[in-house]
Design a protein around this motif. Sequence first.
Motif, mmCIF file in Angstrom:
data_model
loop_
_atom_site.group_PDB
_atom_site.id
_atom_site.type_symbol
_atom_site.label_atom_id
_atom_site.label_comp_id
_atom_site.label_asym_id
_atom_site.label_seq_id
_atom_site.Cartn_x
_atom_site.Cartn_y
_atom_site.Cartn_z
ATOM 1 N N ALA A 138 0.821 -1.209 0.000
ATOM 2 C CA ALA A 138 0.000 0.000 0.000
ATOM 3 C C ALA A 138 0.857 1.262 0.000
ATOM 4 O O ALA A 138 0.562 2.230 -0.716
ATOM 5 N N LEU A 139 1.921 1.267 0.781
ATOM 6 C CA LEU A 139 2.802 2.439 0.818
ATOM 7 C C LEU A 139 3.507 2.648 -0.512
ATOM 8 O O LEU A 139 3.749 3.782 -0.930
ATOM 9 N N ALA A 140 3.831 1.550 -1.190
ATOM 10 C CA ALA A 140 4.448 1.668 -2.518
ATOM 11 C C ALA A 140 3.484 2.354 -3.483
ATOM 12 O O ALA A 140 3.884 3.204 -4.300
ATOM 13 N N GLY A 141 2.203 1.991 -3.405
ATOM 14 C CA GLY A 141 1.216 2.662 -4.240
ATOM 15 C C GLY A 141 1.110 4.137 -3.943
ATOM 16 O O GLY A 141 0.966 4.967 -4.845
ATOM 17 N N ALA A 142 1.194 4.492 -2.654
ATOM 18 C CA ALA A 142 1.142 5.909 -2.278
ATOM 19 C C ALA A 142 2.334 6.674 -2.831
ATOM 20 O O ALA A 142 2.195 7.813 -3.302
ATOM 21 N N LEU A 143 3.507 6.056 -2.803
ATOM 22 C CA LEU A 143 4.696 6.714 -3.346
ATOM 23 C C LEU A 143 4.543 6.973 -4.838
ATOM 24 O O LEU A 143 4.984 8.006 -5.354
ATOM 25 N N ILE A 144 3.913 6.037 -5.536
ATOM 26 C CA ILE A 144 3.668 6.244 -6.970
ATOM 27 C C ILE A 144 2.740 7.432 -7.184
ATOM 28 O O ILE A 144 2.969 8.276 -8.068
ATOM 29 N N LEU A 145 1.682 7.548 -6.361
ATOM 30 C CA LEU A 145 0.754 8.663 -6.495
ATOM 31 C C LEU A 145 1.411 9.998 -6.164
ATOM 32 O O LEU A 145 0.987 11.046 -6.653
ATOM 33 N N LEU A 146 2.449 9.969 -5.323
ATOM 34 C CA LEU A 146 3.166 11.206 -5.005
ATOM 35 C C LEU A 146 3.990 11.704 -6.192
ATOM 36 O O LEU A 146 4.390 12.873 -6.220
ATOM 37 N N ARG A 147 4.238 10.809 -7.152
ATOM 38 C CA ARG A 147 5.015 11.173 -8.345
ATOM 39 C C ARG A 147 6.343 11.824 -7.950
ATOM 40 O O ARG A 147 6.585 13.000 -8.256
ATOM 41 N N MET A 271 -3.900 5.494 -11.972
ATOM 42 C CA MET A 271 -4.549 4.190 -11.986
ATOM 43 C C MET A 271 -3.646 3.114 -11.399
ATOM 44 O O MET A 271 -4.100 2.247 -10.639
ATOM 45 N N ILE A 272 -2.353 3.167 -11.729
ATOM 46 C CA ILE A 272 -1.423 2.158 -11.210
ATOM 47 C C ILE A 272 -1.263 2.314 -9.699
ATOM 48 O O ILE A 272 -1.334 1.334 -8.949
ATOM 49 N N GLY A 273 -1.035 3.554 -9.253
ATOM 50 C CA GLY A 273 -0.865 3.784 -7.819
ATOM 51 C C GLY A 273 -2.096 3.385 -7.029
ATOM 52 O O GLY A 273 -1.993 2.745 -5.974
ATOM 53 N N SER A 274 -3.284 3.738 -7.532
ATOM 54 C CA SER A 274 -4.528 3.380 -6.846
ATOM 55 C C SER A 274 -4.701 1.867 -6.788
ATOM 56 O O SER A 274 -5.106 1.310 -5.754
ATOM 57 N N ALA A 275 -4.405 1.186 -7.900
ATOM 58 C CA ALA A 275 -4.544 -0.267 -7.947
ATOM 59 C C ALA A 275 -3.615 -0.950 -6.942
ATOM 60 O O ALA A 275 -3.997 -1.923 -6.280
ATOM 61 N N ILE A 276 -2.409 -0.423 -6.792
ATOM 62 C CA ILE A 276 -1.454 -1.016 -5.854
ATOM 63 C C ILE A 276 -1.912 -0.807 -4.412
ATOM 64 O O ILE A 276 -1.824 -1.718 -3.573
ATOM 65 N N ILE A 277 -2.428 0.389 -4.101
ATOM 66 C CA ILE A 277 -2.953 0.638 -2.757
ATOM 67 C C ILE A 277 -4.114 -0.294 -2.454
ATOM 68 O O ILE A 277 -4.205 -0.886 -1.366
ATOM 69 N N LEU A 278 -5.015 -0.457 -3.430
ATOM 70 C CA LEU A 278 -6.151 -1.363 -3.243
ATOM 71 C C LEU A 278 -5.686 -2.799 -3.035
ATOM 72 O O LEU A 278 -6.256 -3.536 -2.230
ATOM 73 N N THR A 279 -4.634 -3.188 -3.748
ATOM 74 C CA THR A 279 -4.089 -4.538 -3.580
ATOM 75 C C THR A 279 -3.581 -4.736 -2.158
ATOM 76 O O THR A 279 -3.847 -5.774 -1.525
#
Length: 294
Positions: A138-147, A271-279
């Motif tokens: 989930a934190l990895a997804g958040a880092l992606i959303l932070l760009r 979309m990728i970041g959100s999908a990873i957080i959801l995972t």
Amino acid sequence: MFVAKAHNPPLAAVLITAASALLAGTTLLAKALGTDTLGPALHPMQISHGRFLFAFIVIVTAVGVMRPRLQRPHWGLHAGRTSFGWVGITLMFASVAFIPIADATAISFLNPVFAMVLAIPLLKEGVGPWRWLAAAVALAGALILLRPTPDSFQPAALLALTAAAVIGMELIFIKKLSGREIPIQILLINNAMGLTIASVAVSFVFQMPTSEQWAALAGIGALMACAQACFVNGMARADASFVAPISYATLIFAAFYDFAIFGVIPDGISMIGSAIILTGGLILVWREARARQA
């Protein structure tokens, strides 16, 4: 409305879906108020004040109609829960004025992850490898959303990330309160104390809203109160492992509202970041369900 109900998963799914749509609606209105859509942009503290004011009116009305038997409250836990809740919702409302609603909503799904980490020192809970895996994903997804690149970094996304951490702390207080007091009493005291804090804070930044902004502020409070009622009733009718994944529909509603009202189309990174957080969230839900079965 807030008492134990018969097990009814289909109705629970409907209620949680409704709660998701209502919660996403609060962020939509917050974005409209935080920008110049309905008039001069309002300060996030004024938006959170409206949320507590009108939610309090709705909940007091419900208490007057239902007349539940209230218990002696634990004021210390309520003060902690309300303080963190007010800070968290104010930061969340601030973030949606600058980043897509779907991104802010996705980052907000880190709440359970932060709560899990905080539960280790505060509640003395053990955390196994699957929980740590869920947190890392989930934190990895958040880092992606932070760009996190010089050209695309979104500082405002840090507001949403901080909001998720603060609300994660609020969840610790909610967990402590949930075994002591009935839900409607927790909501009543939370909104009364939150309104008090918000009223003091808004005095420094208050500006007279337009009629459209007053309507939106009332809408945020009413939607939040109704969402809480739907969520509590949904949780009472099905297992948490069944309910939790459905709550992720909030992200779908948020993206739809952002597109329909503001014309914002989620890009590939979102979309990728959100999908990873959801995972990560779904891994946590799956693990908790397995643990309960064991």
